[in-house]
Design a protein around this motif. Structure first.
Motif, PDB file in Angstrom:
ATOM      1  N   LYS A 318       0.835  -1.199   0.000  1.00 47.59           N
ATOM      2  CA  LYS A 318       0.000   0.000   0.000  1.00 47.59           C
ATOM      3  C   LYS A 318       0.872   1.251   0.000  1.00 47.59           C
ATOM      4  CE  LYS A 318      -3.854  -2.188   2.479  1.00 47.59           C
ATOM      5  NZ  LYS A 318      -4.744  -2.113   3.655  1.00 47.59           N
ATOM      6  N   GLY A 319       0.363   2.301  -0.648  1.00 42.72           N
ATOM      7  CA  GLY A 319       1.045   3.593  -0.632  1.00 42.72           C
ATOM      8  C   GLY A 319       2.306   3.664  -1.463  1.00 42.72           C
ATOM      9  N   LYS A 320       2.464   2.743  -2.410  1.00 43.10           N
ATOM     10  CA  LYS A 320       3.654   2.747  -3.256  1.00 43.10           C
ATOM     11  C   LYS A 320       3.255   2.797  -4.733  1.00 43.10           C
ATOM     12  CE  LYS A 320       7.167   0.403  -0.466  1.00 43.10           C
ATOM     13  NZ  LYS A 320       8.151  -0.709  -0.471  1.00 43.10           N
ATOM     14  N   THR A 321       4.071   3.507  -5.512  1.00 50.39           N
ATOM     15  CA  THR A 321       3.906   3.492  -6.965  1.00 50.39           C
ATOM     16  C   THR A 321       4.954   2.557  -7.551  1.00 50.39           C
ATOM     17  OG1 THR A 321       5.440   5.330  -7.337  1.00 50.39           O
ATOM     18  CG2 THR A 321       3.127   5.898  -6.937  1.00 50.39           C
ATOM     19  N   GLY A 322       4.672   2.040  -8.740  1.00 50.61           N
ATOM     20  CA  GLY A 322       5.630   1.190  -9.432  1.00 50.61           C
ATOM     21  C   GLY A 322       5.904   1.738 -10.812  1.00 50.61           C
ATOM     22  N   SER A 323       7.040   1.383 -11.377  1.00 50.91           N
ATOM     23  CA  SER A 323       7.353   1.880 -12.714  1.00 50.91           C
ATOM     24  C   SER A 323       8.176   0.866 -13.497  1.00 50.91           C
ATOM     25  CB  SER A 323       8.119   3.210 -12.640  1.00 50.91           C
ATOM     26  OG  SER A 323       9.442   3.008 -12.172  1.00 50.91           O
ATOM     27  N   LEU A 324       8.006   0.902 -14.807  1.00 49.31           N
ATOM     28  CA  LEU A 324       8.822   0.116 -15.729  1.00 49.31           C
ATOM     29  C   LEU A 324       9.308   1.073 -16.810  1.00 49.31           C
ATOM     30  CD1 LEU A 324       9.973  -2.581 -16.704  1.00 49.31           C
ATOM     31  CD2 LEU A 324       7.843  -2.987 -17.937  1.00 49.31           C
ATOM     32  N   THR A 325      10.589   1.365 -16.804  1.00 44.86           N
ATOM     33  CA  THR A 325      11.194   2.288 -17.759  1.00 44.86           C
ATOM     34  C   THR A 325      11.791   1.484 -18.907  1.00 44.86           C
ATOM     35  OG1 THR A 325      11.778   3.700 -15.895  1.00 44.86           O
ATOM     36  CG2 THR A 325      12.814   4.201 -18.006  1.00 44.86           C
ATOM     37  N   ALA A 326      11.512   1.889 -20.139  1.00 46.26           N
ATOM     38  CA  ALA A 326      11.977   1.146 -21.312  1.00 46.26           C
ATOM     39  C   ALA A 326      13.000   1.958 -22.093  1.00 46.26           C
ATOM     40  CB  ALA A 326      10.804   0.785 -22.213  1.00 46.26           C
ATOM     41  N   LEU A 327      14.085   1.300 -22.463  1.00 44.98           N
ATOM     42  CA  LEU A 327      15.078   1.883 -23.362  1.00 44.98           C
ATOM     43  C   LEU A 327      15.177   0.985 -24.597  1.00 44.98           C
ATOM     44  CD1 LEU A 327      18.019   2.946 -20.982  1.00 44.98           C
ATOM     45  CD2 LEU A 327      16.214   4.371 -21.926  1.00 44.98           C
ATOM     46  N   PRO A 328      14.263   1.156 -25.556  1.00 45.43           N
ATOM     47  CA  PRO A 328      14.377   0.382 -26.797  1.00 45.43           C
ATOM     48  C   PRO A 328      15.501   0.926 -27.663  1.00 45.43           C
ATOM     49  CG  PRO A 328      12.534   1.897 -26.933  1.00 45.43           C
ATOM     50  CD  PRO A 328      13.091   2.032 -25.544  1.00 45.43           C
ATOM     51  N   ILE A 329      16.158   0.050 -28.383  1.00 45.90           N
ATOM     52  CA  ILE A 329      17.257   0.441 -29.274  1.00 45.90           C
ATOM     53  C   ILE A 329      16.859   0.123 -30.708  1.00 45.90           C
ATOM     54  CG2 ILE A 329      19.661  -0.035 -29.905  1.00 45.90           C
ATOM     55  CD1 ILE A 329      20.222  -0.585 -26.954  1.00 45.90           C
ATOM     56  N   ILE A 330      17.102   1.067 -31.604  1.00 41.16           N
ATOM     57  CA  ILE A 330      16.814   0.888 -33.028  1.00 41.16           C
ATOM     58  C   ILE A 330      18.066   1.224 -33.821  1.00 41.16           C
ATOM     59  CG2 ILE A 330      15.589   1.916 -35.004  1.00 41.16           C
ATOM     60  CD1 ILE A 330      13.826  -0.007 -33.625  1.00 41.16           C
TER      61      ILE A 330
END
Length: 517
Positions: A318-330
C-alpha cells in the motif's frame, strides 16, 4: 441361451456401462519448415495458445485459418515431422517471474542458460498482457539517472518513460544502455534491471554480462538472451518475456528498467515468421501489424499509481507506486530516421537519443546529437541542480553546431561569435565521457557549474579531461559533505551555488589550472 435372456444381459451391460468421456483437442502436423508448423485438426485452438508437440517441444499458435492453424516452434524444430500429433494445452504462454531471476542469464522462455543450475520461482506471468490504462497511470516525475552528462543534462529520462536510443551501427547505443544499468547502483532508490538481447552474437552477450559482473551490476540485473543462432520464434518472444519479468516489479510497487537491444532485429525476426506463415508483405516487406508488434510491447512501460499496485498485490503493498522504464534500441542505415521501423518506434516512444556517426568518428562520445535528441518528459524528470545547470547547455551546443558549419567558410569572425564558438567547443569537451564510467549527480553538477561560471574558458580543450577528473577528485576528497548533500537532495539553492563556486575557486588556486596560468 434364449433371445429374451440375451437381451436382458445386454440391457444390464448397457446400464452398467461407465462412459468416462475425455475431450482431447489433438491435431496433426501437415507441414514444418524453418520453425513454422502448419497443423490440421485443432479447431478450438486460441491465438497465443501453447501447443505441445511430440518429444516435448513447445509451440504457440500465431495463425488461425478455416481449415488449419499456423504455429511457431520453440526449440529444435528438426525433431518435428509431418504426421506427428500435436496437443493443445488450453494455456497462454507464460514465463517465470520474480527476484529469483536476478543475476541470471536466461532464454526467452525463462530457462537458465548460464550453467548455474535451475531457477525455482513462485510466480509466472503471461508474456502477452494488456498495458495499464490511463486511470492506472501516474505522471512521470522521478529521474532515472543514466550517469551520462550529455543525456541527464539535455535529454533527461524519467522512471516510467520510454526513451528510444537510435543510431547507426557501432555508434555506442548498447554502451549507453549498459552504462545506465551500471549507474543504478548509485541510485538512492534502487532499480531492478532487465537486459533483453535480441539477435546478438553469443560472444557479444557474454562480454556484456562480463562487464556487468565486473561492475557489480549483475546483482540487480537479469539478462534475457535470444541470440542470433536461436530460432526466429525465440527472438520474437524474448522482449515480451522480459517485459513480463519487469512488470512483476512494477506491480509490487518497485522500479524496474528494461533494455530492448534491439527492436530492429526483433522486427526482422517477426517479418521472417510472418512471411513463412504466408501473411501478405507490406512496406519494406514488413507485415501490416508490425506497428502493433512494438506498440503493445512499449505501452506496457509506465508509472502506475498506488491503487493499481494495491489491487495487483491484493492489498499486500500500500502507498507505493511502481514503474517500468523502457530503453528500446533501433539501428538505422546511414542515419535514415525516415525508414519504416525507426518512424514507427519514434512515434510510440516519449523521445529519442539520436547518436550521430559523424560525431562518434570525430571522437565525441557519447555521440549524442543535441539537435535531434529530445525528451518529451523534459525537466519534470530532472533533479533541481541538473535542470538549472543543464538547461542552457542544449541551446549553447545547438548554436555552436550551427556556427561551426558557417565558421568554416569565414576567416574573419567578430568577438561575440568567437566567444560562442569557444563556449560550444568547451561544452562539447566537457560532455565527453568514457564508457562504463557513469557519474553521480554531484559529479555531473560540478563540471556543469564550472561551465556556468565560465572558469572552463581558461582551460585548454586538450586538458579538459584531466581537468575534470582532477576537479571531481578534489571535491570528493576536500568537500565530501557538499558532494553528499547534492547527491542526497539534488538541490541548487543560493547556499549550494556559493559553496560550489568557492570550492571550484579553491581548486583553481591550488592547481595548475589557476587563472594566472
Amino acid at each position: 441361451m434364449k433371445i429374451s435372456e440375451l437381451s436382458s444381459v445386454i440391457e444390464a451391460k448397457i446400464n452398467n456401462l461407465d462412459l468416462d468421456a475425455k475431450l482431447n483437442d489433438q491435431g496433426v502436423v501437415l507441414q514444418v519448415s524453418n520453425g513454422i508448423a502448419t497443423i490440421y485438426g485443432l479447431s478450438k485452438a486460441m491465438y497465443g495458445e501453447m501447443l505441445k508437440f511430440e518429444n516435448n517441444v513447445m509451440g504457440v499458435v500465431l495463425n488461425l485459418k478455416t481449415d488449419s492453424i499456423g504455429a511457431i516452434i520453440f526449440g529444435d524444430y528438426t525433431q518435428i515431422k509431418e504426421g506427428q500429433s500435436v496437443r493443445a494445452t488450453g494455456e497462454i504462454l507464460q514465463v517465470p517471474v520474480g527476484t529469483e531471476l536476478t543475476g541470471r542469464v536466461i532464454n526467452a522462455l525463462g530457462q537458465p542458460i548460464d550453467g548455474k543450475g535451475p531457477i525455482k520461482t513462485k510466480d509466472s506471468y503471461p508474456v502477452e498482457r494488456i498495458a495499464p490504462g490511463v486511470i492506472a497511470r501516474k505522471s512521470v516525475d522521478e529521474p532515472m539517472q543514466t550517469g551520462l552528462k550529455a543525456i541527464d543534462a539535455m535529454t533527461p529520462i524519467g522512471r516510467g518513460q520510454r526513451e528510444l536510443i537510435i543510431g547507426d551501427r557501432q555508434t555506442g547505443k548498447t554502451t549507453i544502455a549498459v552504462d545506465t544499468i551500471i549507474n543504478q547502483k548509485n541510485a538512492s532508490k534502487p532499480m531492478h534491471c532487465i537486459y533483453v538481447a535480441i539477435g546478438q552474437k553469443a560472444s557479444t552477450v557474454a562480454s556484456i554480462v562480463k562487464k556487468l559482473e565486473d561492475h557489480g551490476a549483475m546483482a540487480y540485473t537479469t539478462v534475457v538472451a535470444a541470440n542470433a543462432a536461436d530460432p526466429a520464434a525465440m527472438q520474437y518472444i524474448a522482449p515480451y518475456s522480459g517485459c513480463a519479468m519487469g512488470e512483476y516489479y512494477l506491480e509490487n510497487g518497485l522500479d524496474a528498467l528494461i533494455v530492448y537491444d534491439d527492436l530492429s532485429k526483433h522486427a526482422v525476426a517477426y517479418r521472417q515468421i510472418s512471411l513463412l506463415l504466408r501473411r501478405p508483405p507490406g512496406r519494406e516487406a514488413f507485415p501490416g501489424d508490425i506497428f502493433y508488434l512494438h506498440s503493445r510491447l512499449l505501452e506496457r512501460s509506465a508509472r502506475v499509481n498506488e491503487s493499481y499496485v494495491e489491487k495487483a498485490t491484493q492489498g499486500k503493498v500500500k502507498g507505493k507506486t511502481g514503474s517500468l522504464t523502457a530503453l528500446p534500441i533501433i539501428e538505422t542505415q546511414s542515419g535514415d530516421c525516415s525508414a519504416f521501423i525507426p518512424t514507427n518506434v519514434i512515434s510510440i516512444t516519449d523521445g529519442q537519443i539520436f547518436l550521430d556517426e559523424a560525431l562518434f568518428k570525430s571522437g565525441i562520445r557519447p555521440a549524442v546529437n543535441s539537435g535531434l535528441s529530445v525528451s518529451r518528459i523534459g525537466g519534470a524528470a530532472q533533479t533541481d541542480i541538473i535542470k538549472k545547470l543543464g538547461g542552457k547547455s542544449r541551446i549553447t551546443l545547438a548554436q555552436y553546431r550551427e556556427l561551426e558549419s558557417f565558421a568554416q567558410f569565414s576567416s574573419d569572425l567578430d568577438e561575440s561569435t568567437q566567444m560562442q564558438l569557444h563556449q560550444g567547443l568547451m561544452l562539447t569537451e566537457a560532455f565527453k565521457q568514457h564508457q562504463y564510467q557513469p557519474l553521480r549527480v554531484a559529479e555531473m553538477a560540478v563540471i556543469l557549474h564550472a561551465a556556468s561560471i565560465n572558469v572552463l574558458l581558461d582551460v585548454p580543450t586538450s586538458d579538459m579531461k584531466n581537468y575534470e577528473e582532477s576537479l571531481r577528485q578534489y571535491l570528493n576528497n576536500h568537500h565530501t559533505e557538499l558532494m553528499n548533500t547534492i547527491n542526497a537532495t539534488g538541490n541548487y539553492n543560493d547556499t549550494i551555488k556559493t559553496q560550489l563556486t568557492e570550492a571550484i575557486q579553491s581548486f583553481h588556486q591550488s592547481s595548475q589550472w589557476g587563472h594566472d596560468g
